[in-house]
Scaffold this motif. Structure first.
Motif, short mmCIF file in Angstrom:
data_model
loop_
_atom_site.label_atom_id
_atom_site.label_comp_id
_atom_site.label_asym_id
_atom_site.label_seq_id
_atom_site.Cartn_x
_atom_site.Cartn_y
_atom_site.Cartn_z
N THR A 117 -10.47 13.83 -33.56
CA THR A 117 -11.33 13.48 -34.68
C THR A 117 -12.43 14.66 -34.71
OG1 THR A 117 -13.03 12.55 -33.15
CG2 THR A 117 -11.49 11.11 -34.12
N ALA A 118 -12.71 14.99 -36.03
CA ALA A 118 -13.72 16.04 -36.11
C ALA A 118 -14.82 15.57 -37.44
CB ALA A 118 -13.21 17.20 -36.72
N ARG A 119 -15.87 15.66 -37.35
CA ARG A 119 -16.90 15.24 -38.31
C ARG A 119 -17.17 16.42 -39.58
NH1 ARG A 119 -20.92 10.66 -36.85
NH2 ARG A 119 -19.65 9.90 -35.16
N VAL A 120 -16.08 16.68 -40.18
CA VAL A 120 -16.16 17.99 -41.00
C VAL A 120 -15.32 17.41 -42.41
CG1 VAL A 120 -16.20 19.69 -39.30
CG2 VAL A 120 -14.18 18.84 -40.10
N GLU A 121 -15.28 18.34 -43.39
CA GLU A 121 -14.73 18.05 -44.57
C GLU A 121 -13.16 18.13 -44.45
OE1 GLU A 121 -14.51 21.96 -47.25
OE2 GLU A 121 -16.66 21.70 -46.67
N GLU A 122 -12.51 17.34 -45.41
CA GLU A 122 -10.93 17.15 -45.35
C GLU A 122 -10.42 18.69 -45.30
OE1 GLU A 122 -7.51 15.04 -47.84
OE2 GLU A 122 -9.44 14.85 -48.48
N GLY A 123 -9.30 18.92 -44.60
CA GLY A 123 -8.58 20.19 -44.94
C GLY A 123 -9.06 21.16 -43.95
N THR A 124 -10.14 21.07 -43.13
CA THR A 124 -10.65 21.82 -42.01
C THR A 124 -9.65 22.22 -41.21
OG1 THR A 124 -12.85 21.38 -42.33
CG2 THR A 124 -12.28 22.29 -40.51
N LEU A 125 -9.40 23.45 -40.78
CA LEU A 125 -8.33 23.93 -39.96
C LEU A 125 -8.91 23.57 -38.32
CD1 LEU A 125 -5.46 25.21 -39.27
CD2 LEU A 125 -6.74 27.34 -39.01
N VAL A 126 -7.72 22.66 -37.52
CA VAL A 126 -8.14 22.41 -36.02
C VAL A 126 -6.85 23.43 -35.35
CG1 VAL A 126 -8.05 21.08 -34.37
CG2 VAL A 126 -8.80 20.22 -36.40
N THR A 127 -7.39 24.20 -34.52
CA THR A 127 -6.57 24.99 -33.62
C THR A 127 -6.70 24.74 -32.07
OG1 THR A 127 -6.92 27.09 -34.91
CG2 THR A 127 -6.01 27.26 -32.78
N VAL A 128 -5.57 24.17 -31.59
CA VAL A 128 -5.45 23.79 -30.27
C VAL A 128 -4.58 24.68 -29.57
CG1 VAL A 128 -4.52 21.83 -28.49
CG2 VAL A 128 -5.51 21.35 -30.88
N ARG A 129 -5.28 25.29 -28.28
CA ARG A 129 -4.63 26.36 -27.40
C ARG A 129 -4.72 26.16 -26.17
NH1 ARG A 129 -9.18 31.09 -27.15
NH2 ARG A 129 -10.62 29.82 -25.64
N LYS A 130 -3.76 26.57 -25.23
CA LYS A 130 -4.07 26.68 -23.87
C LYS A 130 -5.13 27.16 -23.50
CE LYS A 130 -1.36 28.54 -19.80
NZ LYS A 130 -0.43 29.16 -19.48
N SER A 131 -5.86 26.45 -22.55
CA SER A 131 -7.12 26.61 -22.48
C SER A 131 -7.32 27.92 -21.87
CB SER A 131 -7.65 25.74 -21.13
OG SER A 131 -9.16 26.03 -20.89
N GLY A 132 -8.33 28.81 -22.36
CA GLY A 132 -8.76 30.14 -21.92
C GLY A 132 -7.67 31.13 -22.30
N SER A 133 -6.78 30.88 -22.99
CA SER A 133 -5.92 32.01 -23.70
C SER A 133 -5.74 32.08 -25.10
CB SER A 133 -4.40 31.73 -23.11
OG SER A 133 -3.53 30.52 -23.97
N ASP A 134 -5.06 33.21 -25.53
CA ASP A 134 -4.86 33.00 -26.99
C ASP A 134 -3.46 32.34 -27.43
OD1 ASP A 134 -7.01 34.63 -27.30
OD2 ASP A 134 -5.89 36.54 -26.94
N GLU A 135 -2.94 31.69 -26.45
CA GLU A 135 -1.62 30.64 -26.80
C GLU A 135 -1.94 29.56 -27.57
OE1 GLU A 135 2.29 29.17 -24.44
OE2 GLU A 135 0.78 30.52 -23.28
N ARG A 171 -1.77 23.69 -34.78
CA ARG A 171 -2.69 23.92 -35.80
C ARG A 171 -2.34 22.82 -36.72
NH1 ARG A 171 -1.28 29.71 -35.52
NH2 ARG A 171 -3.15 30.67 -34.99
N ALA A 172 -3.37 22.16 -37.14
CA ALA A 172 -3.54 20.97 -37.93
C ALA A 172 -4.68 21.05 -38.86
CB ALA A 172 -3.66 19.75 -36.93
N ARG A 173 -4.56 20.16 -39.75
CA ARG A 173 -5.68 20.08 -40.64
C ARG A 173 -6.46 18.58 -40.73
NH1 ARG A 173 -7.10 24.72 -43.45
NH2 ARG A 173 -5.20 26.17 -43.50
N VAL A 174 -7.72 18.47 -40.79
CA VAL A 174 -8.56 17.28 -40.79
C VAL A 174 -8.28 16.55 -42.03
CG1 VAL A 174 -10.76 16.35 -40.56
CG2 VAL A 174 -10.06 18.40 -39.41
N SER A 175 -8.02 15.09 -41.83
CA SER A 175 -7.58 14.25 -42.91
C SER A 175 -8.92 13.91 -43.35
CB SER A 175 -6.79 13.04 -42.44
OG SER A 175 -7.71 12.14 -41.90
N ASN A 176 -9.05 13.05 -44.78
CA ASN A 176 -10.04 12.54 -45.37
C ASN A 176 -10.66 11.49 -44.51
OD1 ASN A 176 -8.46 10.51 -45.78
ND2 ASN A 176 -8.48 10.23 -47.90
N SER A 177 -10.08 10.96 -43.40
CA SER A 177 -10.70 10.08 -42.65
C SER A 177 -11.22 10.72 -41.02
CB SER A 177 -9.42 8.99 -41.99
OG SER A 177 -8.44 9.65 -41.28
N GLY A 178 -11.21 12.02 -41.21
CA GLY A 178 -11.77 12.89 -39.95
C GLY A 178 -11.08 12.90 -38.74
#
Length: 99
Positions: free
Chosen positions: A31-49, A53-60
């Motif tokens: 979840t994320a309390r931001v506007e719809e369409g905001t980009l979420v990036t998930v990476r291997k912790s501590g790396s650039d890997e 990549r996903a977008r936040v929906s209108n439900s957050g």
């Protein structure tokens, strides 16, 4: 290039669930309390890997499948938001196990 905005909230990782074995392909969501369409990036912790990549929906909520299959064992991820030219701090690290 983006700059960190401390006012941009940090996304919350809900899955993979801690202490529950995950299996490939790995599905992650949160979840994320931001506007719809905001980009979420998930990476291997501590790396650039980047694994997702996903977008936040209108439900957050955001969700997606990792772009890589992970070997069995313990893994760590973190996530951040990007909106325009700004990004949030990285989320707290989430550890999970691929069984």
């Amino acid at each position: 290039m983006t700059t960190e905005n401390k006012d941009l909230p940090v996304p919350v990782i809900v899955a993979p669930i801690i202490n529950e074995p995950a299996h490939n392909p790995i599905h992650s969501w949160g979840t994320a309390r931001v506007e719809e369409g905001t980009l979420v990036t998930v990476r291997k912790s501590g790396s650039d890997e980047v694994w997702l990549r996903a977008r936040v929906s209108n439900s957050g909520e955001w969700s997606g499948i990792f772009s890589v299959d992970l070997p069995k064992g313990t893994h760590s991820i973190e996530a951040r938001l990007t909106l325009g030219n700004e990004h949030s701090a990285w989320s707290p690290v989430r550890q999970f196990v691929v069984g």
